[in-house]
Design a protein around this motif. Structure first.
Motif, PDB file in Angstrom:
ATOM      1  N   ILE A   1       0.839  -1.209   0.000  1.00 26.75           N
ATOM      2  CA  ILE A   1       0.000   0.000   0.000  1.00 26.75           C
ATOM      3  C   ILE A   1       0.869   1.252   0.000  1.00 26.75           C
ATOM      4  N   MET A   2       1.978   1.215   0.727  1.00 24.82           N
ATOM      5  CA  MET A   2       2.853   2.380   0.804  1.00 24.82           C
ATOM      6  C   MET A   2       3.603   2.632  -0.506  1.00 24.82           C
ATOM      7  N   HIS A   3       3.620   1.654  -1.422  1.00 22.24           N
ATOM      8  CA  HIS A   3       4.291   1.832  -2.707  1.00 22.24           C
ATOM      9  C   HIS A   3       3.304   2.100  -3.849  1.00 22.24           C
ATOM     10  N   VAL A   4       2.035   2.191  -3.526  1.00 16.63           N
ATOM     11  CA  VAL A   4       1.008   2.403  -4.547  1.00 16.63           C
ATOM     12  C   VAL A   4       1.151   3.775  -5.192  1.00 16.63           C
ATOM     13  N   GLN A   5       0.878   3.848  -6.510  1.00 17.98           N
ATOM     14  CA  GLN A   5       0.969   5.094  -7.251  1.00 17.98           C
ATOM     15  C   GLN A   5      -0.378   5.555  -7.816  1.00 17.98           C
ATOM     16  N   ASN A   6      -1.394   4.732  -7.721  1.00 11.97           N
ATOM     17  CA  ASN A   6      -2.675   5.043  -8.365  1.00 11.97           C
ATOM     18  C   ASN A   6      -3.753   5.455  -7.368  1.00 11.97           C
ATOM     19  N   GLU A   7      -4.927   5.813  -7.900  1.00 13.44           N
ATOM     20  CA  GLU A   7      -5.992   6.426  -7.096  1.00 13.44           C
ATOM     21  C   GLU A   7      -6.773   5.423  -6.256  1.00 13.44           C
ATOM     22  N   TRP A   8      -6.964   4.235  -6.787  1.00 16.53           N
ATOM     23  CA  TRP A   8      -7.727   3.207  -6.080  1.00 16.53           C
ATOM     24  C   TRP A   8      -6.834   2.010  -5.808  1.00 16.53           C
ATOM     25  N   ILE A   9      -7.067   1.371  -4.671  1.00 13.78           N
ATOM     26  CA  ILE A   9      -6.291   0.198  -4.274  1.00 13.78           C
ATOM     27  C   ILE A   9      -7.219  -0.993  -4.102  1.00 13.78           C
ATOM     28  N   ILE A  10      -6.786  -2.125  -4.632  1.00 12.09           N
ATOM     29  CA  ILE A  10      -7.500  -3.388  -4.437  1.00 12.09           C
ATOM     30  C   ILE A  10      -6.535  -4.361  -3.780  1.00 12.09           C
ATOM     31  N   THR A  11      -6.970  -5.036  -2.733  1.00 10.70           N
ATOM     32  CA  THR A  11      -6.162  -6.082  -2.117  1.00 10.70           C
ATOM     33  C   THR A  11      -6.843  -7.429  -2.358  1.00 10.70           C
ATOM     34  N   ILE A  12      -6.053  -8.396  -2.767  1.00 10.93           N
ATOM     35  CA  ILE A  12      -6.590  -9.726  -3.056  1.00 10.93           C
ATOM     36  C   ILE A  12      -5.535 -10.758  -2.712  1.00 10.93           C
ATOM     37  N   ASP A  13      -5.958 -11.911  -2.252  1.00 12.74           N
ATOM     38  CA  ASP A  13      -5.018 -12.968  -1.893  1.00 12.74           C
ATOM     39  C   ASP A  13      -4.437 -13.619  -3.143  1.00 12.74           C
ATOM     40  N   ASP A  14      -3.351 -14.359  -2.944  1.00 14.56           N
ATOM     41  CA  ASP A  14      -2.627 -14.952  -4.073  1.00 14.56           C
ATOM     42  C   ASP A  14      -3.085 -16.359  -4.423  1.00 14.56           C
ATOM     43  N   ASP A  15      -4.085 -16.883  -3.711  1.00 16.61           N
ATOM     44  CA  ASP A  15      -4.447 -18.289  -3.877  1.00 16.61           C
ATOM     45  C   ASP A  15      -5.541 -18.545  -4.905  1.00 16.61           C
ATOM     46  N   LEU A  16      -6.084 -17.472  -5.509  1.00 19.75           N
ATOM     47  CA  LEU A  16      -7.133 -17.563  -6.542  1.00 19.75           C
ATOM     48  C   LEU A  16      -8.447 -18.115  -6.018  1.00 19.75           C
ATOM     49  N   GLN A  17      -8.598 -18.189  -4.697  1.00 18.60           N
ATOM     50  CA  GLN A  17      -9.884 -18.655  -4.166  1.00 18.60           C
ATOM     51  C   GLN A  17     -10.985 -17.633  -4.455  1.00 18.60           C
ATOM     52  N   ILE A  18     -10.643 -16.350  -4.379  1.00 23.30           N
ATOM     53  CA  ILE A  18     -11.554 -15.316  -4.864  1.00 23.30           C
ATOM     54  C   ILE A  18     -11.107 -14.950  -6.269  1.00 23.30           C
ATOM     55  N   PRO A  19     -11.919 -15.228  -7.291  1.00 23.32           N
ATOM     56  CA  PRO A  19     -11.506 -14.990  -8.679  1.00 23.32           C
ATOM     57  C   PRO A  19     -11.247 -13.510  -8.942  1.00 23.32           C
ATOM     58  N   PRO A  20     -10.166 -13.172  -9.624  1.00 19.07           N
ATOM     59  CA  PRO A  20      -9.918 -11.775  -9.994  1.00 19.07           C
ATOM     60  C   PRO A  20     -11.060 -11.166 -10.799  1.00 19.07           C
ATOM     61  N   GLU A  21     -11.853 -12.011 -11.452  1.00 20.81           N
ATOM     62  CA  GLU A  21     -12.984 -11.529 -12.252  1.00 20.81           C
ATOM     63  C   GLU A  21     -14.064 -10.866 -11.405  1.00 20.81           C
ATOM     64  N   GLU A  22     -13.962 -10.990 -10.080  1.00 19.62           N
ATOM     65  CA  GLU A  22     -14.916 -10.344  -9.182  1.00 19.62           C
ATOM     66  C   GLU A  22     -14.552  -8.891  -8.887  1.00 19.62           C
ATOM     67  N   ILE A  23     -13.379  -8.447  -9.310  1.00 22.57           N
ATOM     68  CA  ILE A  23     -12.923  -7.084  -9.017  1.00 22.57           C
ATOM     69  C   ILE A  23     -13.890  -6.009  -9.510  1.00 22.57           C
ATOM     70  N   PRO A  24     -14.442  -6.108 -10.738  1.00 21.46           N
ATOM     71  CA  PRO A  24     -15.376  -5.064 -11.189  1.00 21.46           C
ATOM     72  C   PRO A  24     -16.566  -4.842 -10.268  1.00 21.46           C
ATOM     73  N   LYS A  25     -16.963  -5.874  -9.513  1.00 21.55           N
ATOM     74  CA  LYS A  25     -18.065  -5.705  -8.570  1.00 21.55           C
ATOM     75  C   LYS A  25     -17.704  -4.662  -7.505  1.00 21.55           C
ATOM     76  N   LEU A  26     -16.450  -4.704  -7.052  1.00 23.76           N
ATOM     77  CA  LEU A  26     -16.006  -3.732  -6.057  1.00 23.76           C
ATOM     78  C   LEU A  26     -15.910  -2.338  -6.667  1.00 23.76           C
ATOM     79  N   LEU A  27     -15.375  -2.246  -7.872  1.00 22.57           N
ATOM     80  CA  LEU A  27     -15.182  -0.950  -8.517  1.00 22.57           C
ATOM     81  C   LEU A  27     -16.510  -0.260  -8.815  1.00 22.57           C
ATOM     82  N   GLU A  28     -17.509  -1.054  -9.187  1.00 16.56           N
ATOM     83  CA  GLU A  28     -18.817  -0.483  -9.503  1.00 16.56           C
ATOM     84  C   GLU A  28     -19.462   0.170  -8.295  1.00 16.56           C
ATOM     85  N   VAL A  29     -19.159  -0.342  -7.102  1.00 19.06           N
ATOM     86  CA  VAL A  29     -19.700   0.247  -5.872  1.00 19.06           C
ATOM     87  C   VAL A  29     -18.802   1.388  -5.391  1.00 19.06           C
ATOM     88  N   LEU A  30     -17.487   1.206  -5.507  1.00 21.53           N
ATOM     89  CA  LEU A  30     -16.558   2.237  -5.047  1.00 21.53           C
ATOM     90  C   LEU A  30     -16.771   3.551  -5.788  1.00 21.53           C
TER      91      LEU A  30
END
Length: 317
Positions: free
Chosen positions: A86-115
């Motif tokens: 987080i301290m190295h981020v350069q962009n306006e929005w931050i998304i955190t996700i685990d590396d195990d693919l249990q939550i599919p990256p394809e679910e990210i737009p759901k968060l962005l649509e609400v944010l």
């Protein structure tokens, strides 16, 4: 999902023994982010992995200009690794996700649509979690502790899959404690919080790095590090034991002077002493936890130390 462009996005991924999932994760993140934002980066934070995760990160950063890799000195823990990213981020929005693919990256737009509606944080809560019974129970304990620290609303919604505005980190830029809870840090500046349901898949590779001991340690760390609830509980127990002792004392006096009967029994006295001694030790232990936290903070132990960086992230675009 519509074709509108969102703000610039940074995805922070804490990495631990995930050499098998990282290439697929990066490929799927690129497929998801390219249609919805013009500028994005993926920050992979290697948290002392014992496999070849760092070598894989270096390879991915060399091939993909959107990847930035951070290699920490040793294993600091998931939340510390997230803080480093987080301290190295350069962009306006931050998304955190685990590396195990249990939550599919394809679910990210759901968060962005609400944010984009104006929320500060949007959590993605698994609809049908694919976890073992003990993991669900331990996660419930963590949720309860978060509810104590963050309040009922945020504690119930919090999850490792989250999207939030980068400006929230202004509230913890000076944070120096070696024990970190990202949700607690975010709660210091967040006001509008939302949650959406997301898919959750079974783990395909490896096993979770969280053991019951680690989850309980995280719970204790959060409650004693960011809340005064244990001190209040200790105070209530002290008051309760004092009242019980007063009642017993009055009972003994009545028996002795009114009924002229002595209260017999070594067992009675031993039980009373054991109860009061136990409450006193508990109270001392709670106070000791807080003193230990203060001691470690005065030592200046860092939350994380980056050994090496690879890739340029958004700087290369």
């Amino acid at each position: 999902m519509n074709n509108s462009k969102y703000a610039s996005v940074s995805v922070v991924v804490p990495v631990y023994n995930s050499e098998q999932t990282l290439p697929e994760l990066i490929a799927r993140l690129r497929q998801v982010l390219e249609p919805v934002t013009e500028t994005f980066e993926v920050i992979l934070v290697n948290d002392g992995s014992k496999d070849d995760s760092w070598q894989v990160i270096e390879m991915l950063a060399e091939k993909d200009s959107a990847v930035l890799g951070l290699n920490l000195m040793h294993n600091y823990g998931q939340h510390n690794a997230l803080l480093a990213g987080i301290m190295h981020v350069q962009n306006e929005w931050i998304i955190t996700i685990d590396d195990d693919l249990q939550i599919p990256p394809e679910e990210i737009p759901k968060l962005l649509e609400v944010l984009i509606e104006g929320y500060d944080i949007v959590y993605g809560n698994p609809e049908n979690p694919e976890h073992s019974l003990w993991r669900r129970l331990s996660s419930k304990i963590v949720k309860i502790s978060l509810g104590i620290v963050l309040g009922a609303e945020m504690g119930a919604k919090s999850n490792a899959f989250r999207a939030f505005r980068t400006e929230l980190r202004k509230g913890f830029l000076q944070f120096t404690d070696a024990r970190v809870s990202i949700d607690v840090l975010l709660s210091w500046t967040a006001n509008h919080i939302a949650a959406v349901k997301v898919a959750h898949k079974a783990r395909q590779y490896g096993c979770s790095g969280y053991t019951l001991r680690k989850l309980l340690s995280l719970t204790l760390s959060m409650v004693t590090g960011y809340s005064t609830a244990p001190l209040r509980i200790a105070s209530c127990l002290g008051l309760f034991s004092a009242l019980v002792g007063l009642v017993i004392f009055i009972y003994v006096i009545i028996q002795r002077f009114i009924h002229e009967v002595s209260v017999p029994g070594f067992t009675f006295i031993a039980a009373e002493i054991a109860m009061f001694a136990g409450m006193q030790l508990f109270t001392v232990g709670v106070i000791g936890e807080y003193l230990a936290r203060m001691h470690f903070r005065t030592m200046g132990k860092p939350s994380y130390v980056v050994r090496k960086k690879t890739g340029n992230g958004s700087l290369s675009e």
